[in-house]
Design a protein around this motif. Structure first.
Motif, short mmCIF file in Angstrom:
data_model
loop_
_atom_site.label_atom_id
_atom_site.label_comp_id
_atom_site.label_asym_id
_atom_site.label_seq_id
_atom_site.Cartn_x
_atom_site.Cartn_y
_atom_site.Cartn_z
N ALA A 192 49.38 -7.81 51.31
CA ALA A 192 48.90 -6.68 50.75
C ALA A 192 50.20 -6.14 50.04
N GLU A 193 49.86 -5.55 48.74
CA GLU A 193 50.67 -4.97 48.11
C GLU A 193 50.51 -3.58 47.53
N GLY A 194 51.30 -2.87 47.10
CA GLY A 194 51.14 -1.55 46.40
C GLY A 194 50.24 -0.70 47.47
N ASP A 195 49.07 -0.26 46.80
CA ASP A 195 48.18 0.41 47.55
C ASP A 195 46.81 -0.26 47.92
N ASP A 196 47.02 -1.58 48.02
CA ASP A 196 46.00 -2.30 48.69
C ASP A 196 45.29 -1.85 49.81
N VAL A 197 45.94 -1.23 50.70
CA VAL A 197 45.50 -0.93 52.03
C VAL A 197 44.68 0.46 51.78
N GLU A 198 45.15 1.23 50.98
CA GLU A 198 44.66 2.51 50.82
C GLU A 198 43.47 2.31 49.93
N GLN A 199 43.48 1.56 48.93
CA GLN A 199 42.25 1.07 48.11
C GLN A 199 41.02 0.62 48.97
N ILE A 201 40.70 0.92 52.25
CA ILE A 201 40.20 2.16 53.18
C ILE A 201 39.26 2.64 52.51
N ALA A 202 39.38 3.04 51.20
CA ALA A 202 38.87 4.12 50.31
C ALA A 202 37.32 3.42 50.04
N VAL A 203 37.23 2.15 50.01
CA VAL A 203 35.91 1.52 49.94
C VAL A 203 35.16 1.36 51.13
N ILE A 242 43.80 -11.98 59.25
CA ILE A 242 43.27 -11.82 58.01
C ILE A 242 42.27 -10.77 57.98
N TYR A 243 41.89 -10.44 59.25
CA TYR A 243 40.66 -9.62 59.44
C TYR A 243 41.13 -8.18 60.18
N ARG A 244 41.07 -8.30 61.49
CA ARG A 244 41.40 -7.00 62.09
C ARG A 244 43.03 -6.47 62.00
N GLN A 245 43.64 -7.35 61.78
CA GLN A 245 45.17 -6.82 61.42
C GLN A 245 45.49 -6.66 59.92
N GLY A 246 44.51 -7.07 59.07
CA GLY A 246 44.79 -7.09 57.60
C GLY A 246 44.06 -5.81 56.87
N THR A 247 44.05 -5.80 55.74
CA THR A 247 43.39 -4.77 54.99
C THR A 247 42.09 -4.16 55.56
N GLY A 249 40.80 -4.74 58.16
CA GLY A 249 40.88 -4.30 59.63
C GLY A 249 41.47 -2.59 59.61
N ALA A 250 42.37 -2.59 58.65
CA ALA A 250 42.65 -1.04 58.35
C ALA A 250 41.55 -0.14 58.14
N ALA A 251 40.75 -0.65 57.40
CA ALA A 251 39.55 0.14 56.91
C ALA A 251 38.51 0.22 58.15
N LYS A 252 38.56 -0.77 59.18
CA LYS A 252 37.59 -0.62 60.27
C LYS A 252 38.33 0.24 61.23
N ALA A 253 39.62 0.45 61.25
CA ALA A 253 40.39 1.31 62.12
C ALA A 253 39.89 2.80 61.55
#
Length: 404
Positions: A192-199, A201-203, A242-247, A249-253
């Motif tokens: 993940a780069e930039g705001d990939d995680v935040e994006q 999570i927003a979805v 790729i899933y629970r510890q990835g982007t 996974g952040a959304a699921k948390a």
């Protein structure tokens, strides 16, 4: 009339057309797989809203709710209608079939097609609850998987991504060529780069789920004891990077944190509650897009065979726990756990051993590929037993009339 023979055309796991009769039969089979209610179902059962009602676990939640809990209410999904050149999406046909089965069984279920993230849809649903269902909602099931979401307040559009967090992720994955021959490859996904995680999570996080609850609460439509559940997944350590510890996974948390926040609010507001339901692995249109997941599910089936618990059985259990047929079984974080059969230590040890051994040469011995390929095709109404795929079929099936 617009009849034609449906010839399967696909790009990898994505099929370009769906088979209406196959989709209808799948829905009928799911309904028949639901155990009869433990007590007679009231003619006017609890009112439920299913967001994401046309596919995967959301479809299973809808059918199990109708057949087991005797719900009535509203299903929301986003599907494409048939055209002169293409069939409708599989979810279009599954929804039509679900609506007809509900009608035959005396269940009042309305289906709305549109953007669940929009305030327009939220207002439409709230108006329906107010006018058609006595202004009180008992249950809300949230099961949305989407590539993007537009924020109704700001107009900003966010896009979700499937990426690891931190380092690049290299994994085995399963692909099939045009002739259906399986191959095990190694693929690498950049971090993940930039705001990939935040994006992401927003979805895929809890923002929209909470917005639905806020919207309905503001309209005073939540019944006493109102209960809501968001459907989620944790999965194996084999796919965790790729899933629970990835982007995702952040959304699921974030979704799980939202559940805890909503649970406190609903308890004070209407004596209600909010939970996440952690489901077990299944072949879905969204899961096949994740690197390594197809291989993992094929190996899991190779280990468990028919002991794998299908989505309709899992969601029957969800409804039993939500409606009090059985007491809720929650983990230390307040989550309903329906994945214990998948994550049992002996099962995971067996899958891990096969994962380490699997190559293109050994895949047919270690994974149940015939089942997996058929499950992918059945997502589109294909490879369904007793359907005559050489016969023309009507493709212009209308959307269920919401006024009936």
């Amino acid at each position: 009339m617009s009849e034609r023979v449906i010839s399967p055309r696909n790009r990898g796991f994505l099929f370009l057309d769906s088979h209406p009769a196959g989709c209808e039969r799948l829905v009928e089979d799911m309904w028949q797989a639901v155990p009869a209610p433990t007590a007679p179902v009231a003619q006017r059962g609890p009112v439920a809203l299913i967001i994401g009602s046309s596919a995967g676990y959301g479809l299973a939640a809808t059918i199990a709710g109708l057949a087991r809990a005797g719900i009535r209410g509203i299903g929301v999904c986003f599907e494409k209608a048939p055209t002169e050149r293409r069939t409708g999406t599989a979810g279009w046909y599954r929804t039509a079939a679900t609506a007809e089965l509900a009608r035959q069984h005396g269940r009042e279920m309305v289906f709305l097609n549109g953007d669940a993230f929009s305030d327009t849809m939220k207002n439409q649903v709230a108006d329906l609850i107010e006018k058609r269902y006595s202004g009180r909602l008992d249950y809300l099931i949230y099961s949305v998987a989407a590539p993007r979401r537009t924020d109704p307040d700001t107009g900003a559009t966010y896009a979700s991504v499937l990426k690891p967090i931190g380092d690049a992720y290299r994994t085995k994955t399963l692909v099939f060529d045009d002739q259906g021959t399986p191959e095990v490859r190694e693929v690498e996904t950049g971090p993940a780069e930039g705001d990939d995680v935040e994006q992401t999570i927003a979805v895929m996080g809890g923002v929209d789920w909470e917005r639905w609850i806020d919207h309905l609460a503001d309209r005073e439509l939540l019944a006493d004891g109102f209960t809501t559940a968001a459907l989620s997944y944790i999965g194996s350590s084999l796919t965790a990077a790729i899933y629970r510890q990835g982007t995702i996974g952040a959304a699921k948390a974030h979704l799980e944190q939202t559940a805890r926040t909503l649970n406190e609010r609903l308890d004070k507001l209407v004596g209600g509650r909010a939970v996440t339901s952690v489901n077990g692995a299944a072949v879905t249109q969204s899961s096949t897009a994740i690197p390594g997941i197809a291989l993992y599910v094929g190996l899991l089936r190779g280990v468990l065979g028919d002991a794998m618990v299908p989505p309709i059985a899992q969601l029957t259990e969800v409804w039993d726990q939500l409606t009090g047929v059985r007491p809720p079984e929650l983990d230390n974080e307040g989550r309903v756990r329906l994945d214990t059969w998948e994550l049992a230590p002996d099962v995971q040890a067996a899958v891990t051993e096969r994962w380490q051994q699997v190559t293109t040469d050994t895949i047919t011995e270690l994974a149940e590929l015939g089942w997996f390929q058929a499950e992918v095709r059945r997502l589109y109404g294909l490879s369904v037993p007793s359907i005559d795929y050489a016969a023309p079929v009507e493709t212009h099936i209308p959307w269920p009339d919401p006024t009936l």
